[in-house]
Design a protein around this motif. Structure first.
Motif, mmCIF file in Angstrom:
data_model
loop_
_atom_site.group_PDB
_atom_site.id
_atom_site.type_symbol
_atom_site.label_atom_id
_atom_site.label_comp_id
_atom_site.label_asym_id
_atom_site.label_seq_id
_atom_site.Cartn_x
_atom_site.Cartn_y
_atom_site.Cartn_z
ATOM 1 N N TRP A 368 8.721 2.655 -1.362
ATOM 2 C CA TRP A 368 7.798 2.497 -2.492
ATOM 3 C C TRP A 368 8.380 1.548 -3.538
ATOM 4 C CZ3 TRP A 368 3.486 3.843 -0.733
ATOM 5 C CH2 TRP A 368 3.299 5.014 0.009
ATOM 6 N N ARG A 372 6.615 -2.081 -4.765
ATOM 7 C CA ARG A 372 6.330 -2.445 -6.158
ATOM 8 C C ARG A 372 6.758 -3.876 -6.463
ATOM 9 N NH1 ARG A 372 8.657 2.825 -7.026
ATOM 10 N NH2 ARG A 372 7.017 4.374 -7.364
ATOM 11 N N ARG A 376 0.740 -4.728 -7.073
ATOM 12 C CA ARG A 376 0.093 -3.432 -7.267
ATOM 13 C C ARG A 376 -0.385 -2.893 -5.922
ATOM 14 N NH1 ARG A 376 -4.572 -4.433 -11.404
ATOM 15 N NH2 ARG A 376 -4.879 -6.161 -9.944
ATOM 16 N N TYR A 377 -0.296 -1.579 -5.756
ATOM 17 C CA TYR A 377 -0.666 -1.012 -4.460
ATOM 18 C C TYR A 377 -1.409 0.304 -4.641
ATOM 19 C CZ TYR A 377 3.153 2.377 -4.939
ATOM 20 O OH TYR A 377 3.970 3.392 -5.377
ATOM 21 N N VAL A 378 -2.166 0.638 -3.608
ATOM 22 C CA VAL A 378 -2.869 1.919 -3.521
ATOM 23 C C VAL A 378 -2.631 2.459 -2.125
ATOM 24 C CG1 VAL A 378 -5.082 3.099 -3.587
ATOM 25 C CG2 VAL A 378 -4.632 1.209 -5.169
ATOM 26 N N GLU A 379 -2.132 3.692 -2.035
ATOM 27 C CA GLU A 379 -1.896 4.283 -0.718
ATOM 28 C C GLU A 379 -2.907 5.387 -0.455
ATOM 29 O OE1 GLU A 379 0.454 7.060 -3.372
ATOM 30 O OE2 GLU A 379 -0.045 4.923 -3.290
ATOM 31 N N THR A 380 -3.339 5.493 0.784
ATOM 32 C CA THR A 380 -4.275 6.538 1.197
ATOM 33 C C THR A 380 -3.789 7.140 2.507
ATOM 34 O OG1 THR A 380 -5.656 4.907 2.349
ATOM 35 C CG2 THR A 380 -6.267 5.469 0.078
ATOM 36 N N ILE A 388 -1.637 1.338 3.138
ATOM 37 C CA ILE A 388 -1.169 0.835 1.847
ATOM 38 C C ILE A 388 -1.834 -0.513 1.601
ATOM 39 C CG2 ILE A 388 0.838 0.220 0.454
ATOM 40 C CD1 ILE A 388 2.551 1.867 2.383
ATOM 41 N N GLU A 389 -2.604 -0.603 0.527
ATOM 42 C CA GLU A 389 -3.278 -1.844 0.157
ATOM 43 C C GLU A 389 -2.563 -2.434 -1.057
ATOM 44 O OE1 GLU A 389 -7.408 -1.147 -0.417
ATOM 45 O OE2 GLU A 389 -7.692 -0.180 1.531
#
Length: 401
Positions: A368, A372, A376-380, A388-389
């Motif tokens: 993680w 960074r 910027r990221y968004v995980e689902t 991870i986008e």
């Protein structure tokens, strides 16, 4: 560049002998100390229980054979190559088999009246000396064979007292556990070394140009350069007459064609492509899609973060002892819809990492931190699939349009 349409290039970092040599000296010292300590313990047990031996001369002969073999090994081993030769190893195994047979006969007695075998147990400790110098299969087979022989001895003798079963199991464990644990230690160390060397090779691409030839192509270019140099030197010195004969002309044409192909490839393959395909770990496990070559626009810190994150996600099962890494897909593309009010929408790169078999809390925290650095990221999480986008911004990406 679509990963599935490219030829998979797998490259081992260093030769097997180079990897095996790393850490061998310290392992040998540690195994030697442990082995001789265990052998000394078994010898002390034998001396304490001399009165319970039914055929003491045979057990003494077993110990004499084992000690002579150990002394010979200590003297000869430093003069041998890293791997113990087959002939010498199998000779030692034959001597150890004779030691086990003598000790079993020397301690044989019906029921619980006989002494516990000690020289036979010490053979297991002696195998520990060979762990770093022989393939794991050799040590495992010999250890299992020793354990089966000792278990068979106790079974045939018949343990009438249940309290005697405990010492019997301990005796078998003392003979089998040291070499098997040694094999696991060596295997873990070699895996760790291979992973670290692979990471060093992968990270070497971070500072390379955005579009460049990889390590494998560099070696091929060096070969072509040498061939061209020899051809030109022959012409300049007069050894090769002009006009060129058909065979020499064909060789020169082949060299020129290969050089042109490498120059073209150097403008299509990014540093990320080479980092993935030339890695022994990432190559078989990562599916890379970067048709526009957007990876070339990432800064050095972003490259390092992306590569480190992918490597940690892939290598985590291997570092925990699994035989195969996770599979992972890595997709780089331009965002389909630029953000409202973005002054430079062409500077944005969308990076999607998707992998399966990842526990929700099973991602290395360092991964993680590395992500960074990329953006910027968004995980689902969906079941066992982690997605991870990442939205990355690079000043140079606009030049790729």
């Amino acid at each position: 560049m679509t990963r599935t349409t490219e030829e998979t290039l797998s490259r081992r970092v260093g030769s097997d002998s180079e990897r095996d040599a790393l850490g061998r000296a310290r392992l040998d010292i540690g195994f030697n100390v442990a082995a001789f300590a265990l052998i000394a313990f078994q010898l002390a047990v034998m001396l304490i229980n001399l009165g319970s031996y039914t055929a003491l001369p045979l057990s003494l002969a077993a110990w004499a054979g084992l000690l002579v073999t150990l002394v010979a090994a200590v003297i000869v081993r430093p003069r041998l190559p890293d791997e113990l030769p087959n002939g010498m190893f199998y000779t030692a195994i034959a001597i150890c088999a004779a030691v086990v047979a003598l000790d079993v006969v020397g301690t044989w007695a019906p029921g619980d009246t006989g002494a516990q075998p000690t020289a036979a147990v010490a053979v297991g400790s002696a195998l520990l000396l060979c762990v770093a110098a022989r393939p794991p299969s050799d040590i495992v087979v010999a250890s299992i064979g020793l354990g089966v022989v000792l278990a068979g001895e106790f079974a045939l003798r018949g343990q009438h007292d249940l309290s005697a079963l405990g010492p019997a199991f301990v005796t078998i464990a003392l003979s089998v556990a040291p070499p098997l644990l040694g094999v696991q230690i060596v295997r873990s160390l070699r895996t760790l070394i291979q992973l670290e060397l692979d990471l060093v090779q992968v990270q070497s691409t971070v500072s390379s140009p955005g579009y460049a030839v990889g390590m494998l192509a560099s070696e091929e270019l060096a070969r072509l350069d040498l061939a061209a140099e020899r051809l030109l030197d022959g012409v300049a010195s007069g050894r090769t007459t002009l006009p060129l004969n058909e065979e020499t002309a064909s060789a020169a044409s082949s060299i020129a064609t290969e050089l042109r192909l490498h120059l073209i490839q150097g403008r299509k393959e990014t540093w990320l492509y080479h980092a993935v395909t030339e890695s022994a770990l990432l190559g078989p496990a990562v599916a890379l899609t970067d048709s526009e070559g957007l990876a070339a626009a990432l800064t050095r810190d972003q490259r390092d973060g992306l590569l480190t994150a992918v490597w940690l996600l892939i290598s985590d099962p291997v570092r925990q002892g699994a035989s195969q890494p996770r599979s992972l897909t890595l997709d780089l593309s331009r965002p389909s819809a630029p953000e409202h009010g973005d002054p430079n929408p062409g500077a944005r790169i969308s990076i999607v990492i998707s992998t399966t078999g990842v526990p929700r809390n099973g991602v290395d925290p360092a991964a993680w931190q590395a992500i960074r650095k990329v953006g910027r990221y968004v995980e689902t999480f969906a079941g066992s699939t982690l997605r991870i986008e990442i939205t990355s911004v690079s000043d140079s990406s606009a030049d790729l349009a």
